[in-house]
Design an enzyme around this catalytic site. Structure first.
Site, PDB file in Angstrom:
ATOM      1  N   ASP A  83       0.824  -1.207   0.000  1.00  0.00           N
ATOM      2  CA  ASP A  83       0.000   0.000   0.000  1.00  0.00           C
ATOM      3  C   ASP A  83       0.863   1.263   0.000  1.00  0.00           C
ATOM      4  O   ASP A  83       1.963   1.275   0.575  1.00  0.00           O
ATOM      5  CB  ASP A  83      -0.900  -0.020   1.242  1.00  0.00           C
ATOM      6  CG  ASP A  83      -1.951   1.056   1.248  1.00  0.00           C
ATOM      7  OD1 ASP A  83      -2.456   1.391   0.166  1.00  0.00           O
ATOM      8  OD2 ASP A  83      -2.282   1.558   2.342  1.00  0.00           O
ATOM      9  N   GLY A 211     -11.343   4.222   4.697  1.00  0.00           N
ATOM     10  CA  GLY A 211     -12.640   3.594   4.919  1.00  0.00           C
ATOM     11  C   GLY A 211     -13.150   3.688   6.344  1.00  0.00           C
ATOM     12  O   GLY A 211     -14.345   3.597   6.594  1.00  0.00           O
ATOM     13  N   ASN A 231     -10.295   0.493   1.418  1.00  0.00           N
ATOM     14  CA  ASN A 231      -9.199   0.349   2.376  1.00  0.00           C
ATOM     15  C   ASN A 231      -9.690   0.647   3.790  1.00  0.00           C
ATOM     16  O   ASN A 231     -10.303   1.698   4.022  1.00  0.00           O
ATOM     17  CB  ASN A 231      -8.064   1.312   2.043  1.00  0.00           C
ATOM     18  CG  ASN A 231      -7.295   0.922   0.797  1.00  0.00           C
ATOM     19  OD1 ASN A 231      -7.721   0.062   0.035  1.00  0.00           O
ATOM     20  ND2 ASN A 231      -6.163   1.558   0.596  1.00  0.00           N
ATOM     21  N   GLY A 233      -8.071   0.468   7.819  1.00  0.00           N
ATOM     22  CA  GLY A 233      -6.923   0.161   8.656  1.00  0.00           C
ATOM     23  C   GLY A 233      -7.048   0.703  10.065  1.00  0.00           C
ATOM     24  O   GLY A 233      -6.870  -0.009  11.045  1.00  0.00           O
TER      25      GLY A 233
END
Length: 280
Positions: A83, A211, A231, A233
């Site tokens: 990423d 996200g 995404n 995290g």
């Protein structure tokens, strides 16, 4: 089991009734089994993404071996994605180690330089059947020590997105449409009309970074509007660290370390399961 690139994994996801794939940041190996439990519970393929900081910490080859081993033993189609990487040498290292997808982030560069560097990455990746993500615009917030201030946020334009995709043929494009990296104390506001116009102009899978902080309603609407990779995290990391802090504060020094980590991993599985179910 081989690792899937993004395009192949998206085909699996859609065959199983998903409109998009969740791509989840891994911070340490202890978290990894929790990811696969969520995939098994939801009958979803799994996309795990790694920052260069985590890759340097754990080692590129160790990550490939660990993820591939669990993908095989758990029978979960899995993609391992590097990423937010702006260093071509690190991208080459990841590809040669066995990563099946990479992101070249040239969003901070002038358009034509971003295009030229992305094409260079694509030329290398195609030799290994590795998918490539790129980014246009500037998404606010912080990720892996990199900070984009609010005044530096730049939303992706339709014309830039069309031009970029035409010139690169990139597999997926991360766009800035209102989300924020690292947001977990507020709510993001997605510009759905902008997203719809970019979707119509590019006919390319779009990626939603940041996200965490997106409401369930907004997430479902974004996925229906063209987002095919999401995404996540920060939300998992916050839950993991919070549960670890609680467990360590109550524990004794001679307790097994796994006693402190099991509640944290259970929380991660729950977060992933809830997110994955939004992508149907």
């Amino acid at each position: 089991m081989k690792l899937y690139n993004f395009n192949a994994l998206l085909d699996v996801a859609k065959a199983r009734g998903f409109k998009a794939i969740g791509s989840f940041n891994l911070h340490c190996l202890e978290m990894l089994p929790a990811y696969f439990r969520a995939a098994k519970e939801t009958h979803s393929p799994m996309m795990i993404q790694i920052s260069t900081g985590t890759a340097d910490y754990l080692g590129y080859k160790l990550l490939v071996d660990a993820v591939r081993s669990l993908a095989e033993s758990e029978d979960v189609p899995t993609c391992l994605h590097l990423d937010h990487c702006s260093e071509l040498t690190a991208i080459r290292t990841a590809i040669e180690a066995g990563f099946s997808s990479v992101m070249y982030d040239g969003s901070h560069l002038p358009m034509e330089e971003n295009i030229a560097n992305t094409r260079q990455v694509i030329d290398l990746a195609r030799q290994y059947n590795v998918s490539v993500e790129a980014e246009l615009g500037a998404i606010g917030g912080a990720e892996d020590g990199k900070q984009v201030a609010e005044e530096a946020i730049a939303f992706t334009t339709v014309e830039d997105a069309r031009h970029f995709v035409e010139q690169t043929g990139v597999d997926m494009l991360a766009v800035s449409v209102g989300t924020v990296h690292g947001l977990y104390t507020g709510k993001a506001h997605i510009q759905h009309q902008r997203l719809a116009e970019i979707t119509a102009a590019t006919h390319t899978p779009l990626v939603l970074h940041g996200g965490t902080g997106v409401s369930d309603e907004d997430m479902r609407r974004a996925v229906a509007g063209g987002i095919e990779k999401v995404n996540v995290g920060t939300e998992m990391n916050v839950q993991w660290v919070g549960r670890c802090k609680q467990a360590f504060e109550k524990g004794k020094v001679n307790d097994s370390v796994r006693k402190f980590l099991i509640p944290a991993n259970d929380a991660v599985t729950q977060v992933l399961t809830e997110k994955i179910n939004l992508f149907k």
